[in-house]
Scaffold this motif. Structure first.
Motif, short mmCIF file in Angstrom:
data_model
loop_
_atom_site.label_atom_id
_atom_site.label_comp_id
_atom_site.label_asym_id
_atom_site.label_seq_id
_atom_site.Cartn_x
_atom_site.Cartn_y
_atom_site.Cartn_z
N ARG A 1 65.35 -11.92 108.48
CA ARG A 1 64.65 -12.89 107.65
C ARG A 1 65.64 -13.86 107.00
NH1 ARG A 1 61.03 -9.68 103.92
NH2 ARG A 1 60.01 -9.35 105.94
N HIS A 2 65.28 -15.14 107.02
CA HIS A 2 66.07 -16.17 106.34
C HIS A 2 65.33 -16.63 105.10
CE1 HIS A 2 67.16 -20.51 105.67
NE2 HIS A 2 68.36 -19.96 105.68
N THR A 3 66.04 -16.64 103.98
CA THR A 3 65.48 -17.15 102.73
C THR A 3 66.33 -18.34 102.29
OG1 THR A 3 64.78 -14.92 102.08
CG2 THR A 3 64.85 -16.61 100.35
N GLY B 1 63.72 -21.04 98.24
CA GLY B 1 62.79 -19.92 98.28
C GLY B 1 61.95 -19.81 99.53
N THR B 2 62.04 -20.80 100.43
CA THR B 2 61.28 -20.75 101.69
C THR B 2 61.76 -19.57 102.55
OG1 THR B 2 60.99 -23.15 101.67
CG2 THR B 2 60.64 -22.01 103.77
N VAL B 3 60.81 -18.76 103.00
CA VAL B 3 61.14 -17.58 103.79
C VAL B 3 60.73 -17.81 105.25
CG1 VAL B 3 60.69 -15.12 104.14
CG2 VAL B 3 60.91 -16.04 101.82
N THR B 4 61.64 -17.55 106.16
CA THR B 4 61.37 -17.69 107.59
C THR B 4 61.75 -16.40 108.30
OG1 THR B 4 61.88 -20.06 107.49
CG2 THR B 4 61.84 -19.03 109.67
N ASP B 5 60.82 -15.83 109.05
CA ASP B 5 61.13 -14.65 109.86
C ASP B 5 61.81 -15.12 111.14
OD1 ASP B 5 60.10 -12.58 108.23
OD2 ASP B 5 58.06 -13.14 108.82
N GLY C 1 71.20 -20.65 102.50
CA GLY C 1 70.44 -19.58 101.87
C GLY C 1 71.01 -18.22 102.21
N SER D 1 73.18 -8.20 104.65
CA SER D 1 72.83 -9.49 104.05
C SER D 1 74.04 -10.42 104.11
CB SER D 1 72.39 -9.31 102.60
OG SER D 1 71.98 -10.55 102.03
#
Length: 738
Positions: free
Chosen positions: A199-201, A205-209, A431, A445
């Motif tokens: 997962r990229h944050t 705050g936008t979260v992308t799987d 991010g 992480s």
């Protein structure tokens, strides 16, 4: 008697052309021993057609041969001979697509940035095809690769030349050493089976799987790391300045085929850094035209004809090329630089060639000069620098006296498939990237910036256990030291070292020399031993396996194509690989222009003998063992009589080599006493081929010197290829008598 089956792969480029000549001989001889040779098309074009079967006419559809062989590789019955295939870079993939479209196949374009559902679907399918898509599917086992005794004996009797480095040579390797994949790597061992998400944050705050539902097993090693793109650009700029100050050639060495996602991006950074002024001035126009630095300078220049102001942009590229450091050339006659095509300069083939040539590559005028060899990631760059330092200090290796460095490689079940497939990403926004388990715990992480290249990889426990077993088995069989090339300062290797020590305890290693060394130290140790005429087994992970099975063979025997490569599959079958394909494109070009194919099929002879022997053991077919034994002896004669393709028109090429292996094999079969029935079958053929030797060679040479039409590069016309590769009517008639 039971009919036994060997599956022979149809691949690409020169190996595929050579198959059209060799396979009829192999099939005829094998049939006499109740062995059936079946073919399966795993070429790049064949793989493309297989994934788009639903969009083709019924007559155009082909089966999923790779999927079929992948399933077979997991069974005890598997017996597969794998020839080198195109590990498709993006430019190669696009070229194959264009050729298929021109031939009337309704396959879609490859879109770099898909925006529609159809484009995303096509991209997803192509992602299964590009890069080294074949190897992870077929390699359900670890690698045992070594120079056959006959090859070493020939190299000692007829040594090639490894050139000395000139006094004061400026050639060296430049690598980052910080902010790269090596430096940023983190690694965990899974305590139990799990399902992971990547997962990229973003900072906002936008979260992308990036990847969901990644299934992992107990004991599996999961690694993740990233290349800092800003640090990469800074490093590349520094190396350009260094090359100019030292007045040496600038040469970039990557693996854009195997590391099909990450390394084209690295290549693009190098192109943009070298031509920074051009991209600052014209970057928007190039992007609007769909011309990407990741595809190389050659693709950009070829596409400028359709770009407004293209002549001006081309002139600016020429000016920048003239003003920058002198760049090395892949082909100075055709103006192809080191930065033209990502897949043209592949580190595992290019660096040994550089070392063998006294540290020199070729400039714009074809002359040789010292080189700054740029390998951004520091994971294995030290292996090449250590080799350069050894040769400078101790002189070039002498093939007449040196020992050997065979390899036991960890590669089963896609172990250590770095920078490729579905777990490598170019980060779209600054991010954090997290690897998260099913319980929501963050396992790994990284803080990342826009443009960084993040990658993850998996290494399952069962392949590691089997790898250790294979290393001990080879060390015991040969009484040769086995060295695990692992660096405890690297996160992945530290976890691997713990497993190696654990699984070594399962074996009796008394009296054996088995050690763990970091790669640069292992390089120096192995080079020191081979200079004394001693052998040392290198036991390595997947990428180093790829690199070392070119480095040492090229220095030892002149080429990696003459290696015996056996993959004992985990479930009892066998995969037999026939050598490297790095020079295949050049051979095809010469063949089309001059009807002369210089490709050497010696690796196929070794693979076929090993395959037949495996078949004899697993099926009880004694005649297959006779075929294997006689082919081994025939190959020894082939080497002693120096029947590999010559270097120029007027000598025998690949087709002549195949005639001679057929001749010597028939002679050995006719005189062997283990199977009177087989001897009787081949007595007349051996006499016919012996009597007609001069006529057959004349027929094979007579066609040389003129262009030949094979109907395509990635999807050549089978009938045209057959006609071109079997021009001796006398040989064809003799084979038909079997």
């Amino acid at each position: 008697m039971n009919e036994s089956v060997i599956y022979y792969t149809i691949t690409d480029e020169a190996p595929a052309l050579a198959t059209a000549s060799l396979l009829p001989i192999v099939q005829a001889y094998a049939a006499a021993a109740n062995v059936n040779i079946e073919t399966r098309d795993i070429s790049l074009a064949g793989r493309i057609l297989a994934v788009f079967a639903d969009q083709l006419t019924e007559s155009q559809q082909v089966g999923d041969a790779l999927g079929e062989l992948g399933a077979l590789a997991k069974t005890p019955e598997a017996n597969i001979i794998k020839l080198p295939n195109v590990s498709a870079s993006i430019p190669q993939l696009k070229a194959a697509i264009s050729e298929l479209q021109a031939l009337g196949y309704n396959v879609p374009d490859y879109v770099d940035e898909p925006t529609t559902d159809a484009e995303r679907d096509a991209r997803s399918r192509y992602d299964k095809v590009k890069g080294s898509a074949v190897n992870p599917v077929l390699r359900e086992g670890n690698s045992d690769r070594r120079a056959p005794l006959s090859v070493k004996a020939y190299a000692r009797k007829h040594p090639h030349v490894n050139k000395a480095f000139a006094a004061g040579s400026k050639t060296r390797v430049a690598t980052m050493g910080h902010d790269d994949f090596f430096s940023n790597e983190k690694s965990v061992v899974l305590a139990q089976a799990d399902v992971l998400d990547i997962r990229h944050t973003a900072l906002d705050g936008t979260v992308t799987d990036l990847k969901k539902g990644l299934k992992v097993l107990e004991g599996e090693i999961i690694d993740a790391t990233f290349m800092n793109s800003a640090a990469l650009d800074e490093f590349l700029a520094e190396t350009l300045e260094q090359a100019k100050r030292d007045n040496v050639l600038y040469s970039l060495h990557l693996k854009a085929t195997m590391m099909k996602v990450s390394d084209p991006i690295l290549f693009g950074h190098a192109v943009k850094t070298f031509f920074a002024g051009v991209f600052e001035k014209h970057g928007a126009a190039l992007a609007a035209a769909g011309l990407s630095a990741n595809d190389g300078l050659g693709t950009i220049l070829a596409g400028l004809a359709s770009v407004a102001g293209g002549d001006e942009i081309a002139a600016d590229f020429d000016s920048a090329l003239a003003q920058g450091p002198r760049v090395s050339y892949v082909n100075s006659d055709k103006g192809i630089t080191n930065l033209h095509v990502p897949s043209d300069v592949i580190v595992d083939a290019s660096m040994p060639a550089l070392i063998r040539n006294g540290g020199k590559l070729w400039g714009v005028d074809g002359s040789e000069d010292d080189t700054l060899a740029v390998i951004p990631d520091s994971s294995y760059a030290g292996v090449y620098q250590a080799t350069i330092e050894d040769v400078i200090e101790n002189g070039p290796l002498n093939p007449a006296t040196i020992g050997s460095v065979p390899n036991v490689g960890l590669m089963a079940q896609a172990a250590e498939e770095y920078g490729s497939h579905d777990k490598t990403f170019e980060i779209k926004a600054a991010g954090r990237v997290d690897v998260i388990n099913a319980a929501g715990e963050v396992l790994i992480s990284h803080e990342v910036g826009q443009g960084d290249i993040w990658r993850a990889t998996q290494t399952k426990d069962e392949p590691v256990r089997d790898w250790v077993k294979l290393a001990v088995t080879r060390a015991r069989a040969t009484n040769v030291p086995a060295i695990f090339w692992l660096d405890e300062a690297r996160a992945h290797d530290a976890n691997l070292i713990a497993k190696v020590r654990k699984y070594l305890a399962d074996h009796d290693i008394s009296g054996l020399t088995i050690e763990i060394m970091e790669p640069a130290a292992a390089t120096k140790y192995s080079l020191g031993r081979i200079r004394e005429g001693l052998d040392t087994i290198s036991v390595t992970g997947n990428v180093l396996r790829d690199y070392l099975t070119d480095l040492f063979p090229i220095l030892e025997v002149g080429t990696s194509a003459k290696m015996l490569s056996i993959v004992p599959l985990l479930n009892g079958g066998g995969l037999f690989e026939t050598g490297a394909g790095g020079s295949a494109p050049k051979h095809v070009q010469q063949f089309v222009e001059e009807n002369y194919l210089r490709w050497d099929s010696l690796g196929e002879f070794f693979a076929l003998a090993a395959s037949l022997e495996h078949l004899a053991v697993t099926t009880g077919n004694a005649k297959a063992q006779v075929l294997a034994d006689t082919l081994d002896r025939a190959t020894g004669t082939f080497l002693e009589e120096d029947r590999s393709p010559g270097r120029k028109i007027g000598t025998i090429d690949n087709r002549g080599s195949h005639f001679y292996i057929g001749l010597y094999w028939a002679q050995e079969l006719a005189k062997q006493t283990a199977d009177a029935e087989l001897a009787g079958k081949f007595t007349a053929l051996a006499k016919d081929l012996t009597d007609a030797e001069g006529k057959i060679v004349d027929e094979l040479i007579a066609v040389q010197g003129k262009p030949v039409d094979i109907g395509g590069y990635y999807r050549p016309d089978a009938a045209k290829v057959d006609q071109a590769m079997r021009p001796s009517a006398t040989l064809n008639r003799a084979l038909a008598t079997l």
